[in-house]
Design a protein around this motif. Structure first.
Motif: not given
Length: 321
Positions: A131, A162, A134-135
């Motif tokens: 998480d 991405p 990804r951010r």
């Protein structure tokens, strides 16, 4: 048609030789490649372990293949640093890099001196890492206080799109759990029934994206030669599975391995002398649900395998798949 990739084993070849091998793999007709990300080899007979992220830049720059690696953010690698490495490769080589995330093995992670967590904690740490990464790659400024800490971090050089995060899963429960956050799954093995159950667990839990399988192969002029190579270079396959993740040194794997256990060796490595047999058995894995197959010849001398791949092995698999 099934995607046929080449697995580059950092544990077995010096980085320079491995780079030459993956260039030869492209010429032999492979569709793409992947590599391991280890700090240490599995055993002393392997004897190598180059730094994956440096090598990947060279490999991507000197071939036209797509590449992936299986890595474990959270202990040896802080997730912010892994996110920066992923973002840099994805920006430099758009659409050609993917990354599979796993919960790790103590043989690589113990060097930080931190406690080695049990699997449920490692999985929770991995989900948090995915998480956060990804951010960051999406351009967010990130704070995090959980299994690891992040303070106002951001990644400045980022790709337009991405790269996908796959999950590395060696069991059905892990594959089902990974469906919650992954964009693909990769497992290892050559038993179509076992592999099929793992891939089905991922799909049945709602998992999306490609299903990939790494297949260890030992091809020899004779069965004796092929078995000898597998027992020498991939003997860790005979170590009890419940111990694999917690051993800390190559010597520990060598101590617990039993290379004379032919059955255990063959459960870990597809041992064969005939290209047609390999093609049929690999095609059966594709039929069990694999979209991508990454072949890993366990010999340190990669030339004989790459010659066979070029001269008909890959075509044979494609025809049957």
């Amino acid at each position: 048609m099934v995607f046929l990739g080449y697995h580059a084993s950092h544990e077995q070849l010096p980085p320079s030789a491995l780079l030459a091998s993956v260039q030869d793999a492209e010429r032999a007709g492979f569709d793409g490649a992947m590599c391991s990300d280890h700090l240490a080899p599995w055993g002393l007979a392997q004897g190598e372990s180059g730094y994956t992220w440096s090598w990947l830049g060279a490999a991507l720059a000197t071939t036209n293949l797509s590449f992936g690696t299986v890595t474990a953010p959270g202990q040896r690698y802080h997730p912010v640093i892994t996110a920066q490495a992923i973002a840099t490769l994805a920006e430099m080589f758009p659409g050609r890099f993917w990354c599979a995330l796993g919960s790790g093995e103590a043989v690589n992670e113990h060097v930080t001196g931190d406690a080695w967590p049990p699997k449920p904690e490692r999985q929770d740490r991995l989900a948090q890492a995915a998480d956060v990464m990804r951010r960051l790659i999406a351009g967010e400024r990130v704070d995090h206080d959980g299994a690891f800490r992040v303070h106002d971090a951001r990644i400045w050089s980022r790709p337009d799109a991405p790269p996908p995060f796959f999950a590395a899963a060696a069991s059905e429960p892990t594959a089902a759990w990974a469906a919650e956050w992954a964009e693909g799954v990769i497992t290892v093995g050559h038993d179509p029934e076992v592999v099929g159950r793992i891939l089905a667990a991922y799909r049945d839990a709602g998992g999306t994206g490609p299903c990939a399988v790494q297949v260890h192969v030992s091809l020899g002029a004779s069965r004796t030669e092929a078995l000898r190579t597998a027992a020498d270079q991939w003997r860790q396959a005979t170590v009890p599975a419940d111990l694999m993740w917690d051993l800390m040194q190559p010597e520990d794997f060598d101590r617990l391995a039993d290379p004379s256990d032919v059955g255990a060796v063959e459960r870990g490595v597809l041992v064969a002398t005939d290209d047609q047999e390999v093609a049929e058995r690999v095609a059966a894995i594709a039929a069990a649900g694999a979209d991508r197959l990454y072949l890993h010849d366990v010999a340190q001398d990669q030339r004989p395998f790459l010659d066979r791949a070029r001269d008909g092995l890959l075509d044979g698999i494609r025809e049957l798949s």
